[in-house]
Every structure is written in C-alpha cells, then in structure tokens.
Design a protein around this motif. Structure first.
Motif, PDB file in Angstrom:
ATOM      1  N   LEU A  80      10.097  95.153  29.876  1.00 50.89           N
ATOM      2  CA  LEU A  80      10.959  96.291  30.157  1.00 50.89           C
ATOM      3  C   LEU A  80      12.134  95.889  31.033  1.00 50.89           C
ATOM      4  O   LEU A  80      13.146  96.550  31.063  1.00 50.89           O
ATOM      5  CB  LEU A  80      10.154  97.400  30.847  1.00 50.89           C
ATOM      6  CG  LEU A  80       8.996  97.981  30.054  1.00 50.89           C
ATOM      7  CD1 LEU A  80       8.116  98.820  30.947  1.00 50.89           C
ATOM      8  CD2 LEU A  80       9.502  98.807  28.895  1.00 50.89           C
ATOM      9  N   GLU A  81      11.969  94.783  31.732  1.00 44.65           N
ATOM     10  CA  GLU A  81      13.032  94.339  32.643  1.00 44.65           C
ATOM     11  C   GLU A  81      14.234  93.830  31.852  1.00 44.65           C
ATOM     12  O   GLU A  81      15.363  94.234  32.090  1.00 44.65           O
ATOM     13  CB  GLU A  81      12.534  93.185  33.525  1.00 44.65           C
ATOM     14  CG  GLU A  81      11.257  93.480  34.257  1.00 44.65           C
ATOM     15  CD  GLU A  81      11.472  94.481  35.372  1.00 44.65           C
ATOM     16  OE1 GLU A  81      12.511  94.385  36.032  1.00 44.65           O
ATOM     17  OE2 GLU A  81      10.613  95.340  35.565  1.00 44.65           O
ATOM     18  N   ASN A 137      22.369 102.397  35.918  1.00 43.33           N
ATOM     19  CA  ASN A 137      21.784 102.941  37.127  1.00 43.33           C
ATOM     20  C   ASN A 137      22.739 103.887  37.838  1.00 43.33           C
ATOM     21  O   ASN A 137      22.325 104.839  38.478  1.00 43.33           O
ATOM     22  CB  ASN A 137      21.412 101.812  38.092  1.00 43.33           C
ATOM     23  CG  ASN A 137      20.307 100.968  37.510  1.00 43.33           C
ATOM     24  OD1 ASN A 137      19.590 101.421  36.617  1.00 43.33           O
ATOM     25  ND2 ASN A 137      20.189  99.761  38.001  1.00 43.33           N
ATOM     26  N   GLY A 159      22.810 108.790  32.607  1.00 43.49           N
ATOM     27  CA  GLY A 159      22.621 109.197  31.228  1.00 43.49           C
ATOM     28  C   GLY A 159      23.718 108.853  30.229  1.00 43.49           C
ATOM     29  O   GLY A 159      23.442 108.607  29.076  1.00 43.49           O
ATOM     30  N   ARG A 178      21.997 103.256  26.340  1.00 45.07           N
ATOM     31  CA  ARG A 178      20.861 102.566  26.917  1.00 45.07           C
ATOM     32  C   ARG A 178      20.472 101.357  26.096  1.00 45.07           C
ATOM     33  O   ARG A 178      20.577 101.365  24.889  1.00 45.07           O
ATOM     34  CB  ARG A 178      19.676 103.513  26.944  1.00 45.07           C
ATOM     35  CG  ARG A 178      19.696 104.330  28.177  1.00 45.07           C
ATOM     36  CD  ARG A 178      18.876 105.547  28.028  1.00 45.07           C
ATOM     37  NE  ARG A 178      19.162 106.360  29.170  1.00 45.07           N
ATOM     38  CZ  ARG A 178      18.687 106.088  30.383  1.00 45.07           C
ATOM     39  NH1 ARG A 178      17.890 105.076  30.577  1.00 45.07           N
ATOM     40  NH2 ARG A 178      19.001 106.838  31.395  1.00 45.07           N
ATOM     41  N   ARG A 191      17.533 112.736  32.520  1.00 47.83           N
ATOM     42  CA  ARG A 191      16.225 112.157  32.203  1.00 47.83           C
ATOM     43  C   ARG A 191      15.529 111.940  33.530  1.00 47.83           C
ATOM     44  O   ARG A 191      15.895 111.056  34.302  1.00 47.83           O
ATOM     45  CB  ARG A 191      16.407 110.813  31.518  1.00 47.83           C
ATOM     46  CG  ARG A 191      17.061 110.926  30.164  1.00 47.83           C
ATOM     47  CD  ARG A 191      17.851 109.680  29.888  1.00 47.83           C
ATOM     48  NE  ARG A 191      18.116 109.532  28.469  1.00 47.83           N
ATOM     49  CZ  ARG A 191      17.570 108.597  27.710  1.00 47.83           C
ATOM     50  NH1 ARG A 191      16.747 107.721  28.225  1.00 47.83           N
ATOM     51  NH2 ARG A 191      17.848 108.522  26.438  1.00 47.83           N
ATOM     52  N   SER A 226       7.496 101.031  35.933  1.00 50.25           N
ATOM     53  CA  SER A 226       8.395 100.187  35.144  1.00 50.25           C
ATOM     54  C   SER A 226       8.784 100.876  33.832  1.00 50.25           C
ATOM     55  O   SER A 226       9.893 100.680  33.341  1.00 50.25           O
ATOM     56  CB  SER A 226       7.770  98.809  34.894  1.00 50.25           C
ATOM     57  OG  SER A 226       6.481  98.932  34.382  1.00 50.25           O
ATOM     58  N   VAL A 227       7.875 101.687  33.271  1.00 50.24           N
ATOM     59  CA  VAL A 227       8.220 102.441  32.061  1.00 50.24           C
ATOM     60  C   VAL A 227       9.240 103.524  32.407  1.00 50.24           C
ATOM     61  O   VAL A 227      10.245 103.709  31.726  1.00 50.24           O
ATOM     62  CB  VAL A 227       6.952 103.073  31.428  1.00 50.24           C
ATOM     63  CG1 VAL A 227       7.339 104.022  30.317  1.00 50.24           C
ATOM     64  CG2 VAL A 227       6.037 101.988  30.900  1.00 50.24           C
ATOM     65  N   LYS A 233      11.302 103.532  34.791  1.00 52.31           N
ATOM     66  CA  LYS A 233      12.570 102.900  35.105  1.00 52.31           C
ATOM     67  C   LYS A 233      13.374 102.658  33.841  1.00 52.31           C
ATOM     68  O   LYS A 233      14.593 102.798  33.821  1.00 52.31           O
ATOM     69  CB  LYS A 233      12.308 101.565  35.807  1.00 52.31           C
ATOM     70  CG  LYS A 233      13.547 100.748  36.057  1.00 52.31           C
ATOM     71  CD  LYS A 233      13.219  99.552  36.903  1.00 52.31           C
ATOM     72  CE  LYS A 233      14.385  98.604  36.985  1.00 52.31           C
ATOM     73  NZ  LYS A 233      14.269  97.484  36.068  1.00 52.31           N
ATOM     74  N   HIS A 234      12.668 102.318  32.774  1.00 51.26           N
ATOM     75  CA  HIS A 234      13.375 102.050  31.534  1.00 51.26           C
ATOM     76  C   HIS A 234      13.933 103.318  30.898  1.00 51.26           C
ATOM     77  O   HIS A 234      14.990 103.288  30.288  1.00 51.26           O
ATOM     78  CB  HIS A 234      12.438 101.339  30.555  1.00 51.26           C
ATOM     79  CG  HIS A 234      13.114 101.018  29.272  1.00 51.26           C
ATOM     80  ND1 HIS A 234      14.062 100.049  29.168  1.00 51.26           N
ATOM     81  CD2 HIS A 234      13.009 101.589  28.050  1.00 51.26           C
ATOM     82  CE1 HIS A 234      14.510 100.014  27.935  1.00 51.26           C
ATOM     83  NE2 HIS A 234      13.883 100.936  27.232  1.00 51.26           N
ATOM     84  N   VAL A 235      13.213 104.431  31.047  1.00 56.61           N
ATOM     85  CA  VAL A 235      13.570 105.643  30.314  1.00 56.61           C
ATOM     86  C   VAL A 235      14.450 106.598  31.132  1.00 56.61           C
ATOM     87  O   VAL A 235      15.303 107.269  30.575  1.00 56.61           O
ATOM     88  CB  VAL A 235      12.287 106.380  29.851  1.00 56.61           C
ATOM     89  CG1 VAL A 235      12.633 107.648  29.103  1.00 56.61           C
ATOM     90  CG2 VAL A 235      11.450 105.471  28.977  1.00 56.61           C
ATOM     91  N   CYS A 236      14.219 106.656  32.455  1.00 52.62           N
ATOM     92  CA  CYS A 236      14.804 107.766  33.229  1.00 52.62           C
ATOM     93  C   CYS A 236      15.980 107.366  34.111  1.00 52.62           C
ATOM     94  O   CYS A 236      16.109 106.219  34.516  1.00 52.62           O
ATOM     95  CB  CYS A 236      13.726 108.395  34.104  1.00 52.62           C
ATOM     96  SG  CYS A 236      12.372 109.043  33.139  1.00 52.62           S
ATOM     97  N   ASP A 237      16.802 108.378  34.437  1.00 45.45           N
ATOM     98  CA  ASP A 237      17.910 108.170  35.361  1.00 45.45           C
ATOM     99  C   ASP A 237      17.457 108.351  36.796  1.00 45.45           C
ATOM    100  O   ASP A 237      17.807 107.597  37.673  1.00 45.45           O
ATOM    101  CB  ASP A 237      19.018 109.201  35.116  1.00 45.45           C
ATOM    102  CG  ASP A 237      19.455 109.220  33.676  1.00 45.45           C
ATOM    103  OD1 ASP A 237      19.588 108.132  33.105  1.00 45.45           O
ATOM    104  OD2 ASP A 237      19.635 110.325  33.133  1.00 45.45           O
ATOM    105  N   GLY A 258      16.771 103.041  39.400  1.00 42.78           N
ATOM    106  CA  GLY A 258      17.079 101.657  39.737  1.00 42.78           C
ATOM    107  C   GLY A 258      16.951 101.412  41.230  1.00 42.78           C
ATOM    108  O   GLY A 258      16.353 100.417  41.666  1.00 42.78           O
ATOM    109  N   TYR A 303      13.276 101.623  42.485  1.00 43.58           N
ATOM    110  CA  TYR A 303      12.518 100.453  42.046  1.00 43.58           C
ATOM    111  C   TYR A 303      12.932  99.212  42.843  1.00 43.58           C
ATOM    112  O   TYR A 303      12.093  98.428  43.263  1.00 43.58           O
ATOM    113  CB  TYR A 303      12.768 100.230  40.565  1.00 43.58           C
ATOM    114  CG  TYR A 303      11.842  99.257  39.899  1.00 43.58           C
ATOM    115  CD1 TYR A 303      10.568  99.652  39.519  1.00 43.58           C
ATOM    116  CD2 TYR A 303      12.246  97.964  39.628  1.00 43.58           C
ATOM    117  CE1 TYR A 303       9.704  98.778  38.897  1.00 43.58           C
ATOM    118  CE2 TYR A 303      11.393  97.074  38.997  1.00 43.58           C
ATOM    119  CZ  TYR A 303      10.125  97.484  38.632  1.00 43.58           C
ATOM    120  OH  TYR A 303       9.276  96.614  38.014  1.00 43.58           O
TER     121      TYR A 303
END
Lengths: 334, 283
Positions: A257-258, A268, A272, A276, B49, B219-220, B222-226, B243, B246
C-alpha cells in the motif's frame, strides 16, 4: 551440518481424484524460522495439517515427512505413534483460538494437560507449577489459571494456545495464521511472544500466513505457494526485494500500500481532488481446487504467460532457494 | 466555522454518547453500564473520504450504527446532510435510507443465501418503492465488475471478493450520496483486497460519493482516505489528514498503533517483532 528438524519430500495431498497439494519439498533447519505464504486455497494449511497427520479421513497425503528424533515417517504412521509426537515434538497454533481451546476446562488444567499426557512433568502439582510459569512467559497474570476460555479476549486466548504449544519445548512449532483474527497492537505482542518463545527453546518455526509484512518481520526464509505448489522460495530479503516468480511479484505489488501512494505528497495536501494512485492487482481470482490450469498453475492469471507455460516449469536454483517459472522476473524489475 | 450552513456537512456528529446497560449483577445495585461512546464529535464534508480507525471494542461499529440510524444515541446529536436524525421515527428516515448505504465486513453473512444476486441487488430499490428494473441491476453488476449472468446465481457460488462486490452493488442501487464501508476488506486476501479497494476508490470518484471507511488497519485507511479519526475506548483521540497522522502521530495511542503495523519496508531493513512493540512500552 546439523540435520534439518523437518524434511518434507514430494508431498502430495489429494481428495478422490482431485490433487490439492503437488510435490511440495520443504525443510526447516534447527532454530530456523520459515514462512509459508500464499492466498486462500493455495494449499498452505493442508501442508501443515499433513505434517501433523490431522487431515480429514477422505483427504489422502503421500510422500515423506521426517521429523528429527523420530525414526519413522510421519505420513502413514498410525494414530498412536502420531499422538505421542503431537504436542511434544511437534506443536501447532491454530488460527481460531476460540475453537482450539476446550470451553469446559480451566486454563490452568488445559496447559497442564499437555505436559501430563506426555509425562514431561512427573506430577499434577509440578505440571500446575509449570503452567503458572508458562502463563507468566506469555505475560498473563497467574489468576487466569482458574479462568475459562470464554472469559478471555481473543489475544489472551491466542497466548494461552501458544503457552500450550510451547509447554513441552517442541522441536518444531507450526503457526497457521495465528494473528489474522487479532488487532494490530495485539498482533505485535503475540508475534513477539512467538518469536521469543522459539528463540528461548531454539525450536524451529513454520509460520503460515497470507500477510507478507508479517512474514518479513518474523521469518528468515520464505516459501511462496500457489495452486498447491511451491512456486518460489529463498531468504526473505531476497524473495521480497527481487522476486523471480510472477506470482510473488504480483503478491508483493498488491500488498504494498505504501508504493501505491507515491512520494508525490500532493494527495495528502489536496483533499480528494488529485487523482489517486491505484493498487496493482493480480487479474482474476484463485481458481477452485482442481480447476488450476495444467503446466504452470499461475498461467491463466499471468501477464507473461506463453504457450511454453502449458508445460510444468522446472525448479531453477538450489532446493532451498529458487523458483519454478518459464519467464522469471529479471533483476531489471524496479 | 462548523456553524456555516452552506454546504451542509455530509455527516455531523456532535458530542454523542452511547451507553449500553449490562445485565444486573445484584438486586441491590443498579445495572452496570458499558460506555461505548463517550462524547464523540466529528464532521465529514461532502465528497470527503473519511476514515475511522480503531481496535475491536473501541466503539467504531457503534458509531457507524448511530450514523446509519440503526441505533439511537444516549445523548448528543447526529446530522446527515443538515437534517437531524437523532429523534426521527423510522418512517421519517426514508431520505436517510436512500442517501446513505452500508457495506459490511463479512460478505457471507450480509447476503441472504436464499436470494438470487439480482434480487439482492434490487432489494433496496423494491423496499423504497422504486421500480427494480432489470437494466439497473445489469448496470450495477457491470459497475462492480461482475458478468451479467452473475445475477441468476446465489451468493454461495461466489468467492469472498466477488461477494463483497455484490454488497457494493447492492449499496449503490438506490444511488446513495454517502457510502459507509465497515471493514470491507479485512476478510479478504491481499490480491483480492487490492481489487476491492480499487473498485471502491473508483466508484467513489465516479459517483461523487462521500465515503466513510472504517478499518482497524491504518495502512489501508491511509491508502483510501483523505482524513482519519483514530478512536480508542469510545473517544476520538486524534483527527487529521491521513498522511500526517500516519507519518507523525501525536497521541500516544496512535503512536502505538502506527508502530505496531508490520510493513515490508521496515521488516526488510531489519525490524524485528520487538520493534513492533517498541513504542508501546514507552507510551
């Protein structure tokens, strides 16, 4: 060189005419921590269960499984012989701590039972004392000895299962997805207890999981299984930084995922709106047992497959480090 | 600032408390109470998100049930698109049932095993009195990447990842504006997890949905949400852009949570299981 603790050669597992595990070779050295990874349905758990001789009646293993200090093959051994080995030389931590414990027995009695059955403690009193000691090793308070499993949380139960598994200082500990049902902070604790436990006893560890990051943290060597075959094996660092088999490569990409959130940083800051990064996926799904393609088991999902892949790829490399692929990923893979 | 009425936040939770009474243990003493939520406030903007992270028992599922009006708070207010839902009777929650849909964790138990997939997907439409057209079902199956003949089959004929796709199609059927996903990928394998995460991400973009994504895996999220809220023991301990949370967690609990996540990078650079615990001991 000291002999390996566990030697599995040419292990096949089949149910009626469907082959579930094919030709698995696997060795675990003394004190070595080996990981077995792959998706559900790739044959990891069946491999573990055939080592323990716990397969269901209509599932038949063949091949050879040798354990150090045992002068006969575990496959085909009778139940009496196997039950002398299980829990003493060979122990297992299962995925579901809820179903692995007896709900009608107190924790202390369950830990003591494994030592009394194998006569590793002379008396009930000695076994109770040893149980209290084991409970302390897994960082649980001694008053839990009188508790029943339903009074404990998932993480506590898994620690009890671990204490039982380590009670007789087994030569080999097998863990089948021991932390999948746990929260991350509890997982961290249980993983640490497993590693400390095997280190203290210089036991060997066979660790089964689908979480690559967990394997990388816990193990020294790793085997990648897919479709009932070992498709790649080697030291963790080598396999995970320079995967040769296309399946290993796909797994790594999908779980990372990183890397999927590249160092651009803009996602970041801008909520939105920025496009992505997508995760890399392996196309398709794992086929049902018996529906894997002939030849290379991965060829129907592999982007590099050619006509050559209809033949079973030979193992390249040494028995402990190598891969089975016609079109291995090269060093050019970033 | 949170007062500004235009545009109304998708979901606003104001100082919500939820206590569950436990069975009485004594005739003489009052029943003990579990404080599942102790004063939770959060705001999810339109199109955002939003992630909620926490361990089992921290109250994240209770919070979701309250937002979806499947349960009522002991005190506090919940506003969905500016409408307070806290005291509305079920018959006046129809706008909520159309605009807010859920995807649950276990794709096996959240689909009726005796219904065909096309009926499962059409059910939210039927319940809300819309004509359940065949075209809409096919359109939804296509949107989640299932073939059109999947509609004639039953849930047990699908794998976990495919079942989760069916759940997503069902959730999208009434054209909701808010999608709530409760641990949608924690029961899935890594490669399937990546497929489902991509799907959710694409659909949220395509349909301009507001996403509330609950997971125990930072970690999931982090990938999906703002933005993310970290929950512990019924309270939100930290909120911020994912970000930042994390990379530089502020609260000791978040620090422990972040350091306990095993990652390939850290493991390959020599981290051991003891390192996963390292920050936990100082916290």
């Amino acid at each position: 060189m000291t002999p390996d603790v566990l030697t599995v050669q040419g292990l096949n597992v089949s149910v009626r005419d469907t082959q579930l595990v094919s030709d698995v070779d696997l060795t675990v050295g003394p004190g070595e921590r080996v990981g077995l990874i792959g998706e559900s349905g790739s044959g990891k758990s069946l491999t573990a269960l055939s080592i323990l001789g716990l397969l269901p009646d209509d599932v038949v293993p063949s091949g050879s499984v040798r354990l150090t200090g045992i002068d006969h093959d575990l496959i085909g051994a009778d139940e009496r012989a196997l039950s002398r080995i299980r829990g003493r030389d060979l122990a297992m931590v299962f995925q579901e701590p809820m179903t692995a414990l007896n709900p009608t027995m107190r924790i202390g009695d369950q830990i003591a039972e494994s030592m009394l059955i194998h006569h590793t403690q002379p008396t009930r009193t000695a076994a109770r004392a040893a149980a209290a000691d084991l409970l302390d090793r897994v960082q649980l308070p001694a008053d839990l000895l009188r508790a029943y499993p339903h009074q404990l949380s998932g993480g506590q139960r898994q620690r009890i299962v671990l204490a039982i598994a380590l009670a007789n200082d087994p030569a080999l500990l097998i863990c089948d997805e021991p932390t999948t049902a746990l929260d991350v902070t509890v997982q961290a604790l249980v993983l640490d207890l497993i590693v400390q436990g095997v280190l203290a006893r210089s036991s060997a560890l066979l660790f089964i999981t689908h979480d690559l990051a967990v394997v990388a943290t816990v193990c020294e060597r790793v085997l990648v299984m897919y479709g009932g075959r070992v498709v790649e094996s080697g030291p963790v660092h080598e396999v995970f930084t320079n995967p040769r088999h296309r399946y290993t490569q796909g797994l790594l990409a999908a779980s990372n995922l990183e890397a999927a959130a590249p160092a651009s940083g803009r996602t970041n800051l801008q909520a939105g709106t920025a496009s992505r990064p997508r995760l890399t996926t392996i196309p398709g799904t794992v086929p049902a047992a018996g529906h894997f393609p002939s030849g290379c088991v991965f060829r129907n999902r592999c982007t590099h497959a050619t006509d050559l892949c209809a033949t079973t790829p030979a193992w390249s490399g040494t028995p402990t480090t190598g891969y089975a692929c016609h079109h291995p990923a090269g060093a050019s893979h970033a | 600032m949170p007062e500004s009425p235009t545009p109304a936040a998708a979901v606003q939770v104001i100082d919500v408390v939820r206590d569950y009474p436990r069975p009485r243990t004594s005739l003489l003493r009052p029943a003990p109470v579990v404080h599942a939520l102790r004063g939770v406030s959060l705001e999810v903007k339109q199109g955002e998100r939003f992630g909620i992270v926490g361990e089992s028992g921290c109250g994240k599922s209770t919070l979701l049930r309250l937002i979806a009006a499947l349960d009522r708070p002991t005190s506090g207010q919940i506003l969905v698109e500016g409408n307070e839902i806290t005291d509305l009777p079920e018959r006046r929650l129809r706008f909520l049932r159309e605009n807010l849909q859920l995807v649950f964790q276990d794709p096996m138990s959240s689909l009726d095993p005796r219904m065909r997939v096309r009926d499962i997907i059409a059910e939210p439409l039927v319940v809300q009195g819309h004509p359940a057209s065949r075209e809409r079902v096919l359109e939804l199956l296509d949107a989640v990447g299932l073939s059109s003949d999947a509609g004639d089959r039953y849930p047990h004929q699908f794998s976990g990842g495919q079942r989760q796709r069916i759940s997503i199609a069902r959730a999208l059927a009434p054209r909701p504006r808010i999608l709530i996903a409760d641990e949608p990928v924690s029961a899935l394998d890594v490669s399937v997890r990546a497929q489902v995460l991509n799907l959710i991400s694409d659909l949220v973009d395509e349909l301009n949905l507001t996403l509330i994504f609950v997971s125990h895996d930072l970690s999931v999220v982090k990938h999906v949400c703002d933005r993310v809220a970290v929950m512990n023991a019924g309270q939100i301990v930290e909120t911020g852009p994912t970000g930042d949370v994390y990379a530089a967690p502020q609260h000791p609990y978040t620090q422990r949570l972040v350091s306990a996540i095993p990652t390939l990078e850290r493991a390959l650079s020599g981290a051991t299981t003891a390192d996963l615990l390292a920050k936990g001991e100082t916290a």
